[in-house]
Design a protein around this motif. Structure first.
Motif, mmCIF file in Angstrom:
data_model
loop_
_atom_site.group_PDB
_atom_site.id
_atom_site.type_symbol
_atom_site.label_atom_id
_atom_site.label_comp_id
_atom_site.label_asym_id
_atom_site.label_seq_id
_atom_site.Cartn_x
_atom_site.Cartn_y
_atom_site.Cartn_z
ATOM 1 N N VAL A 80 66.882 52.786 36.648
ATOM 2 C CA VAL A 80 66.422 54.060 36.065
ATOM 3 C C VAL A 80 67.635 54.811 35.520
ATOM 4 C CG1 VAL A 80 65.287 56.281 36.515
ATOM 5 C CG2 VAL A 80 64.420 54.209 37.615
ATOM 6 N N SER A 81 68.643 54.927 36.351
ATOM 7 C CA SER A 81 69.853 55.635 35.938
ATOM 8 C C SER A 81 70.543 54.915 34.770
ATOM 9 C CB SER A 81 70.785 55.743 37.140
ATOM 10 O OG SER A 81 72.012 56.274 36.753
ATOM 11 N N GLY A 97 63.056 70.281 42.168
ATOM 12 C CA GLY A 97 63.505 69.730 40.891
ATOM 13 C C GLY A 97 64.252 68.411 41.081
ATOM 14 N N GLY A 98 64.431 67.715 39.993
ATOM 15 C CA GLY A 98 65.245 66.501 39.998
ATOM 16 C C GLY A 98 64.645 65.311 40.722
ATOM 17 N N VAL A 99 63.327 65.335 40.940
ATOM 18 C CA VAL A 99 62.701 64.237 41.695
ATOM 19 C C VAL A 99 62.289 63.059 40.812
ATOM 20 C CG1 VAL A 99 61.895 65.762 43.547
ATOM 21 C CG2 VAL A 99 60.400 65.286 41.591
ATOM 22 N N GLY A 100 62.417 63.239 39.490
ATOM 23 C CA GLY A 100 62.095 62.127 38.590
ATOM 24 C C GLY A 100 60.897 62.366 37.684
ATOM 25 N N LYS A 101 60.489 63.616 37.508
ATOM 26 C CA LYS A 101 59.313 63.932 36.672
ATOM 27 C C LYS A 101 59.456 63.445 35.239
ATOM 28 C CE LYS A 101 59.840 68.325 37.254
ATOM 29 N NZ LYS A 101 60.841 68.369 38.304
ATOM 30 N N SER A 102 60.615 63.760 34.633
ATOM 31 C CA SER A 102 60.758 63.439 33.209
ATOM 32 C C SER A 102 60.776 61.932 32.985
ATOM 33 C CB SER A 102 62.028 64.075 32.645
ATOM 34 O OG SER A 102 61.910 65.477 32.722
ATOM 35 N N ASN A 103 61.487 61.225 33.834
ATOM 36 C CA ASN A 103 61.502 59.765 33.701
ATOM 37 C C ASN A 103 60.121 59.180 33.964
ATOM 38 O OD1 ASN A 103 64.238 58.339 33.207
ATOM 39 N ND2 ASN A 103 64.715 60.170 34.420
ATOM 40 N N ASN A 138 58.009 58.939 44.350
ATOM 41 C CA ASN A 138 59.077 58.300 43.577
ATOM 42 C C ASN A 138 60.275 58.014 44.479
ATOM 43 O OD1 ASN A 138 60.452 57.364 41.286
ATOM 44 N ND2 ASN A 138 61.275 59.386 40.804
ATOM 45 N N ARG A 139 61.032 57.020 44.085
ATOM 46 C CA ARG A 139 62.278 56.644 44.761
ATOM 47 C C ARG A 139 62.076 56.162 46.196
ATOM 48 N NH1 ARG A 139 67.334 59.932 42.475
ATOM 49 N NH2 ARG A 139 68.160 57.923 43.101
ATOM 50 N N ALA A 169 61.922 72.141 36.471
ATOM 51 C CA ALA A 169 62.153 72.280 37.910
ATOM 52 C C ALA A 169 61.672 73.642 38.398
ATOM 53 C CB ALA A 169 63.636 72.115 38.209
ATOM 54 N N PRO A 203 59.509 52.559 43.207
ATOM 55 C CA PRO A 203 60.682 52.283 44.029
ATOM 56 C C PRO A 203 61.961 52.915 43.497
ATOM 57 C CG PRO A 203 59.901 50.282 42.947
ATOM 58 C CD PRO A 203 58.925 51.352 42.621
ATOM 59 N N ASP A 204 62.874 53.174 44.400
ATOM 60 C CA ASP A 204 64.201 53.626 43.997
ATOM 61 C C ASP A 204 64.869 52.439 43.303
ATOM 62 O OD1 ASP A 204 66.162 55.914 44.406
ATOM 63 O OD2 ASP A 204 67.356 54.173 44.976
ATOM 64 N N ASP A 205 65.380 52.674 42.123
ATOM 65 C CA ASP A 205 65.806 51.556 41.294
ATOM 66 C C ASP A 205 66.988 51.990 40.435
ATOM 67 O OD1 ASP A 205 66.008 49.533 39.411
ATOM 68 O OD2 ASP A 205 63.865 49.461 38.938
HETATM 69 N N1 LIG Z 1 62.710 55.678 40.645
HETATM 70 C C1 LIG Z 1 63.991 56.085 40.552
HETATM 71 N N2 LIG Z 1 64.998 55.323 41.045
HETATM 72 C C2 LIG Z 1 66.281 55.713 40.948
HETATM 73 N N3 LIG Z 1 66.678 56.845 40.374
HETATM 74 C C3 LIG Z 1 65.737 57.663 39.870
HETATM 75 C C4 LIG Z 1 64.352 57.318 39.909
HETATM 76 N N4 LIG Z 1 63.660 58.316 39.294
HETATM 77 C C5 LIG Z 1 64.572 59.218 38.907
HETATM 78 N N5 LIG Z 1 65.818 58.830 39.241
HETATM 79 C C6 LIG Z 1 67.103 59.539 38.997
HETATM 80 O O1 LIG Z 1 66.883 60.920 39.110
HETATM 81 C C7 LIG Z 1 67.420 61.587 37.974
HETATM 82 C C8 LIG Z 1 66.564 62.784 37.670
HETATM 83 O O2 LIG Z 1 65.364 62.351 37.106
HETATM 84 P P1 LIG Z 1 64.502 63.270 36.134
HETATM 85 O O3 LIG Z 1 65.373 63.933 35.149
HETATM 86 O O4 LIG Z 1 63.386 62.443 35.644
HETATM 87 O O5 LIG Z 1 64.001 64.346 37.199
HETATM 88 P P2 LIG Z 1 63.157 65.656 36.911
HETATM 89 O O6 LIG Z 1 62.237 65.834 38.078
HETATM 90 O O7 LIG Z 1 62.555 65.601 35.579
HETATM 91 O O8 LIG Z 1 64.296 66.781 36.945
HETATM 92 P P3 LIG Z 1 64.107 68.343 36.541
HETATM 93 O O9 LIG Z 1 63.377 68.954 37.701
HETATM 94 O O10 LIG Z 1 65.498 68.835 36.398
HETATM 95 O O11 LIG Z 1 63.303 68.366 35.285
HETATM 96 C C9 LIG Z 1 67.447 60.537 36.878
HETATM 97 O O12 LIG Z 1 68.465 60.743 35.969
HETATM 98 C C10 LIG Z 1 67.654 59.247 37.626
HETATM 99 O O13 LIG Z 1 69.033 58.993 37.738
#
Ligand SMILES: Nc1ncnc2c1ncn2[C@@H]1O[C@H](COP(=O)(O)OP(=O)(O)OP(=O)(O)O)[C@@H](O)[C@H]1O
Ligand SMILES: [Mg+2]
Length: 287
Positions: free
Chosen positions: A233-234, A33-39, A194-195, A143, A228-230
């Motif tokens: 995004v945050s 989880g938390g790898v950036g899927k939703s974004n 991602n990142r 997640a 890229p890690d950026d």
């Molecule tokens: N490319 C990126 N660069 C920097 N930070 C990022 C990037 N993508 C995501 N993040 C950070 O990671 C956080 C989590 O992203 P996100 O909520 O999209 O993850 P998720 O996989 O949907 O989480 P979950 O598994 O809880 O649904 C974001 O709030 C952001 O701060």
């Protein structure tokens, strides 16, 4: 409400696209989880919209509402209202930036497994109404590999797996693909890293996971690209504005734009039968 629903239907139907085109259903998932899927899902959806496709982003993260928070658009109605048969599918669709349509997840909801047969039927029936109304139906999953997520992955048959370069994320992505394959399901997985700190790291990550998936599971895992890690995004998350709107020239947004172009240019996608077949598979998994 009814007028609004009709206006929306009209809006969707009036899109200029060949009527024969089927709705393509894509699940975005990850092992960890938390790898950036939703974004990723949100900005990928906007990138597809910008390329002239209509997209409905569906927050399938039941239990944790997400997309509406990322957009700063409080959801009047969400998936819960649909599941409780209080609202129709048209009434829970909201419009976000650039005409992006989305369905909010709704927090506090446990799982589809606990729904009665009739509730599930209603859900399936309502989803079925989306057939042909949008070009893409994009499911952002939560997640961990829950039963729900597995259903969406298997029913959609087209899945984007998001991983970061961290070994824990890579092994969990591998575990997810292995689980689906071991259960005998036939799913087209594609990879997004991602990142990444640079393209080299992205490529190395992709090479690692693709090699293991090929060697031990006999599967090809085509790479869609890197994001890229950026830090923007945050920033966008804190501003509750989609990255693609707040910072369209940011490195992460450009990465997602490249992925969208690549995704659309690939001809490799197997015909998966659109919404109706998706529902048949969903029903089979419920029983
Ligand atoms: N490319 C990126 N660069 C920097 N930070 C990022 C990037 N993508 C995501 N993040 C950070 O990671 C956080 C989590 O992203 P996100 O909520 O999209 O993850 P998720 O996989 O949907 O989480 P979950 O598994 O809880 O649904 C974001 O709030 C952001 O701060
Ligand atoms: Mg999420």
């Amino acid at each position: 409400m009814h007028d609004q629903a009709q206006a929306l239907r009209h809006l969707v139907l009036s899109r200029n696209r060949p009527p024969s085109r089927q709705t393509r259903i894509v699940t975005v998932t990850s092992g960890k989880g938390g790898v950036g899927k939703s974004n990723f899902s949100l900005n990928f959806a906007i990138a597809l919209q910008r390329r002239g496709y209509s997209v409905l982003l569906f927050d399938a993260d039941m239990g944790m509402a997400n997309i509406d928070v990322l957009l700063g658009i409080p959801a009047q109605y969400n998936l819960l209202h649909l599941l409780r048969r209080e609202k129709t599918i048209w009434e829970i669709i909201q419009t976000g930036p650039g005409g992006l349509q989305f369905i909010a997840g709704g927090s506090g909801f446990k799982d589809l497994v606990r729904l009665s047969e009739e509730e599930l039927e209603y859900f399936a029936d309502q989803i079925g109404k989306l057939h042909g109304h949008v070009d893409f139906l994009l499911f952002d999953t939560g997640a961990g590999l829950t039963k729900e997520t597995l259903r969406f992955i298997v029913a959609a048959q087209e899945t984007i797996v998001v991983t970061t370069p961290e070994p824990t994320s890579i092994t969990d992505a591998y575990a997810l693909i292995k689980m689906v394959k071991t259960m005998g399901h036939n799913v087209d997985f594609r990879l997004v890293v991602n990142r990444t700190s640079d393209d080299r790291e992205g490529q190395q990550t992709a090479d690692n996971i693709r090699q293991v998936v090929g060697k031990y599971l006999g599967l090809d895992l085509p790479l869609l690209g890197f994001v890229p890690d950026d830090a923007l995004v945050s920033k966008a998350v804190k501003r509750q504005t989609a990255l693609a709107i707040a910072y369209p020239d940011s490195p992460a947004c450009r990465g997602i734009e490249r992925i969208a172009s690549r995704f659309l240019s690939e001809e490799t996608v197997r015909e998966t039968g659109g919404v109706r077949t998706f529902l048949q598979r969903m029903r089979r998994l419920w029983s």
